[in-house]
Design an enzyme around this catalytic site. Structure first.
Site, PDB file in Angstrom:
ATOM      1  N   ASP A   3       0.841  -1.201   0.000  1.00  0.00           N
ATOM      2  CA  ASP A   3       0.000   0.000   0.000  1.00  0.00           C
ATOM      3  C   ASP A   3       0.873   1.247   0.000  1.00  0.00           C
ATOM      4  O   ASP A   3       1.021   1.913   1.027  1.00  0.00           O
ATOM      5  CB  ASP A   3      -0.911  -0.058   1.237  1.00  0.00           C
ATOM      6  CG  ASP A   3      -1.918   1.073   1.275  1.00  0.00           C
ATOM      7  OD1 ASP A   3      -2.233   1.631   0.204  1.00  0.00           O
ATOM      8  OD2 ASP A   3      -2.385   1.408   2.375  1.00  0.00           O
ATOM      9  N   LEU A   4       1.436   1.568  -1.158  1.00  0.00           N
ATOM     10  CA  LEU A   4       2.299   2.759  -1.240  1.00  0.00           C
ATOM     11  C   LEU A   4       1.580   3.921  -1.936  1.00  0.00           C
ATOM     12  O   LEU A   4       2.161   4.984  -2.112  1.00  0.00           O
ATOM     13  CB  LEU A   4       3.623   2.407  -1.929  1.00  0.00           C
ATOM     14  CG  LEU A   4       4.448   1.334  -1.190  1.00  0.00           C
ATOM     15  CD1 LEU A   4       5.766   1.049  -1.902  1.00  0.00           C
ATOM     16  CD2 LEU A   4       4.724   1.723   0.258  1.00  0.00           C
ATOM     17  N   LYS A   5       0.348   3.718  -2.332  1.00  0.00           N
ATOM     18  CA  LYS A   5      -0.534   4.780  -2.862  1.00  0.00           C
ATOM     19  C   LYS A   5       0.197   5.702  -3.840  1.00  0.00           C
ATOM     20  O   LYS A   5       0.348   6.906  -3.607  1.00  0.00           O
ATOM     21  CB  LYS A   5      -1.127   5.613  -1.719  1.00  0.00           C
ATOM     22  CG  LYS A   5      -1.984   4.810  -0.748  1.00  0.00           C
ATOM     23  CD  LYS A   5      -2.688   5.721   0.233  1.00  0.00           C
ATOM     24  CE  LYS A   5      -3.485   4.966   1.254  1.00  0.00           C
ATOM     25  NZ  LYS A   5      -2.684   4.232   2.246  1.00  0.00           N
TER      26      LYS A   5
ATOM     27  N   HIS B 208       1.114   8.044  -7.046  1.00  0.00           N
ATOM     28  CA  HIS B 208       0.430   9.155  -7.716  1.00  0.00           C
ATOM     29  C   HIS B 208       1.518   9.878  -8.499  1.00  0.00           C
ATOM     30  O   HIS B 208       2.241  10.697  -7.952  1.00  0.00           O
ATOM     31  CB  HIS B 208      -0.198  10.065  -6.643  1.00  0.00           C
ATOM     32  CG  HIS B 208      -1.061  11.152  -7.181  1.00  0.00           C
ATOM     33  ND1 HIS B 208      -1.811  11.970  -6.371  1.00  0.00           N
ATOM     34  CD2 HIS B 208      -1.311  11.564  -8.436  1.00  0.00           C
ATOM     35  CE1 HIS B 208      -2.483  12.833  -7.107  1.00  0.00           C
ATOM     36  NE2 HIS B 208      -2.185  12.605  -8.366  1.00  0.00           N
ATOM     37  N   ASP B 209       1.665   9.545  -9.779  1.00  0.00           N
ATOM     38  CA  ASP B 209       2.790  10.086 -10.537  1.00  0.00           C
ATOM     39  C   ASP B 209       2.435  10.101 -12.029  1.00  0.00           C
ATOM     40  O   ASP B 209       1.346   9.670 -12.410  1.00  0.00           O
ATOM     41  CB  ASP B 209       4.043   9.223 -10.270  1.00  0.00           C
ATOM     42  CG  ASP B 209       5.319  10.054 -10.283  1.00  0.00           C
ATOM     43  OD1 ASP B 209       5.448  10.923 -11.165  1.00  0.00           O
ATOM     44  OD2 ASP B 209       6.187   9.836  -9.416  1.00  0.00           O
ATOM     45  N   ILE B 210       3.356  10.541 -12.848  1.00  0.00           N
ATOM     46  CA  ILE B 210       3.053  10.577 -14.285  1.00  0.00           C
ATOM     47  C   ILE B 210       3.032   9.143 -14.835  1.00  0.00           C
ATOM     48  O   ILE B 210       3.675   8.241 -14.272  1.00  0.00           O
ATOM     49  CB  ILE B 210       4.072  11.450 -15.062  1.00  0.00           C
ATOM     50  CG1 ILE B 210       5.500  10.933 -14.869  1.00  0.00           C
ATOM     51  CG2 ILE B 210       3.964  12.906 -14.638  1.00  0.00           C
ATOM     52  CD1 ILE B 210       6.510  11.601 -15.784  1.00  0.00           C
TER      53      ILE B 210
ATOM     54  N   THR C 164      -9.752   8.245   4.055  1.00  0.00           N
ATOM     55  CA  THR C 164     -10.826   8.143   5.049  1.00  0.00           C
ATOM     56  C   THR C 164     -10.756   9.199   6.154  1.00  0.00           C
ATOM     57  O   THR C 164     -11.716   9.369   6.895  1.00  0.00           O
ATOM     58  CB  THR C 164     -10.825   6.741   5.679  1.00  0.00           C
ATOM     59  OG1 THR C 164      -9.471   6.359   5.919  1.00  0.00           O
ATOM     60  CG2 THR C 164     -11.455   5.724   4.780  1.00  0.00           C
TER      61      THR C 164
ATOM     62  N   GLY D 217      -5.609  -2.030  11.341  1.00  0.00           N
ATOM     63  CA  GLY D 217      -4.274  -1.794  11.879  1.00  0.00           C
ATOM     64  C   GLY D 217      -4.290  -1.705  13.385  1.00  0.00           C
ATOM     65  O   GLY D 217      -4.182  -2.684  14.105  1.00  0.00           O
TER      66      GLY D 217
HETATM   67  O1  C5P Z   1      -4.870   1.666  12.216  1.00  0.00           O
HETATM   68  P1  C5P Z   1      -5.990   1.663  11.227  1.00  0.00           P
HETATM   69  O2  C5P Z   1      -6.915   0.448  11.377  1.00  0.00           O
HETATM   70  O3  C5P Z   1      -6.746   2.951  11.155  1.00  0.00           O
HETATM   71  O4  C5P Z   1      -5.250   1.444   9.832  1.00  0.00           O
HETATM   72  C1  C5P Z   1      -5.846   1.676   8.584  1.00  0.00           C
HETATM   73  C2  C5P Z   1      -4.840   1.432   7.513  1.00  0.00           C
HETATM   74  O5  C5P Z   1      -5.479   1.675   6.254  1.00  0.00           O
HETATM   75  C3  C5P Z   1      -3.608   2.323   7.548  1.00  0.00           C
HETATM   76  O6  C5P Z   1      -2.504   1.493   7.177  1.00  0.00           O
HETATM   77  C4  C5P Z   1      -3.855   3.370   6.498  1.00  0.00           C
HETATM   78  O7  C5P Z   1      -2.661   3.778   5.858  1.00  0.00           O
HETATM   79  C5  C5P Z   1      -4.749   2.635   5.508  1.00  0.00           C
HETATM   80  N1  C5P Z   1      -5.657   3.470   4.711  1.00  0.00           N
HETATM   81  C6  C5P Z   1      -6.572   4.327   5.272  1.00  0.00           C
HETATM   82  N2  C5P Z   1      -7.386   5.103   4.458  1.00  0.00           N
HETATM   83  C7  C5P Z   1      -7.323   4.991   3.136  1.00  0.00           C
HETATM   84  C8  C5P Z   1      -6.417   4.104   2.559  1.00  0.00           C
HETATM   85  C9  C5P Z   1      -5.603   3.339   3.392  1.00  0.00           C
HETATM   86  O8  C5P Z   1      -6.692   4.396   6.485  1.00  0.00           O
HETATM   87  N3  C5P Z   1      -8.151   5.711   2.371  1.00  0.00           N
END
Ligand code: C5P
Length: 254
Positions: free
Chosen positions: A67-69, A71-73, A127, A219
């Site tokens: 999950d490195l999300k 966002h680039d060209i 979120t 998490g």
């Molecule tokens: O600790 P928690 O349960 O809030 O972790 C949520 C995980 O989901 C984190 O690793 C966070 O980076 C990821 N995440 C998020 N919202 C997003 C995308 C990913 O919280 N829109």
């Protein structure tokens, strides 16, 4: 083959191991990883002990959500996705805000990697964003932002989307059962864990599954628990109960 069959997850729980401390992270990965459908490696563990994270996952045959999300060209995205460092990586994320050409480049790059590429998942709106922040970004509301960004991503080749649990029902109405929906913002009782929790629209695992989530990203409710194994087992028990309900998430067959 549909995305769910391609992934073949044993359950919809994804452990987000957001830990920089290598020994603690490795111990939790080894103990809890085999219980979960996926384990998520975000930037914090990736930059601290990412090589070992991926090595353990290869050894234990765990499915990794990287999950490195991005966002680039488009060209950079194409090159990046052709260099995924481990076959254990089964899902990757990028921001839908990167636009159609970027997402299409990611799709091409993954499709060129072999017959069973990792799932390509687009983040719609993070979120933690409030309605006010979303409006400042030019969307009418969260719902409007998720609908616009999700449409761009899914029509450009993404297999699914990340969204908050509250957006699932509307998203299933808009896009049907085919896309794979990933939801962070999961809290055991549906409530944030306490003051300072940045997940503003948290829901319980049961509610998120009933609304159409395919993958529950959890998490802190696990990694910050007094007993992380017990927290995992209790989440899994709730998930099992929900997935055995005949009404759950009707019509998902692929
Ligand atoms: O600790 P928690 O349960 O809030 O972790 C949520 C995980 O989901 C984190 O690793 C966070 O980076 C990821 N995440 C998020 N919202 C997003 C995308 C990913 O919280 N829109």
């Amino acid at each position: 083959m549909g995305i769910r069959k391609r992934l073949g997850l044993k359950n919809p729980l994804c452990l987000a191991l957001d830990l920089s401390e290598r020994r603690q992270g490795m111990a939790l990965l080894q103990e809890l990883g085999p219980l979960c459908g996926m384990v998520k490696c975000g930037p914090v563990p990736f930059l601290s002990w990412g090589g070992e994270f991926l090595e353990i996952c290869e050894q234990l045959e765990l499915s990794v959500f990287l999950d490195l999300k991005w966002h680039d060209i488009p060209n950079t995205i194409l090159e990046t996705l052709s260099r995924l460092p481990s076959p254990a990586i089964r899902m990757v994320t990028l921001h839908a805000q990167g636009g159609a050409a970027m997402i299409a480049a990611a799709r091409r790059s993954l499709d060129d990697s072999g017959p069973n590429p990792p799932a390509l998942i687009a983040v719609t709106l993070l979120t933690h964003l409030t309605e006010e922040e979303v409006r400042d970004m030019g969307y009418r509301s969260r719902e409007d932002g998720v609908a616009r960004l999700g449409s761009v991503a899914l029509s450009s080749g993404a297999d699914g989307l990340v969204m908050s649990p509250g957006e699932l029902s509307r998203s299933r109405e808009l896009w049907g059962q085919e896309p794979f929906f990933v939801t962070p913002g999961i809290r055991p009782e549906g409530r944030p864990t306490g003051a300072g929790d940045d997940q503003l629209n948290a829901q319980s695992p049961q509610n998120a599954l009933a609304s159409g989530s395919d993958l529950l990203v959890v998490g802190r409710p696990i990694i910050a628990a007094v007993d992380p194994k017990q927290a995992t087992l209790s989440l899994l028990a709730g998930i099992n109960k929900q997935t055995q309900e005949p009404s759950r998430h009707k019509g998902v067959t692929s």
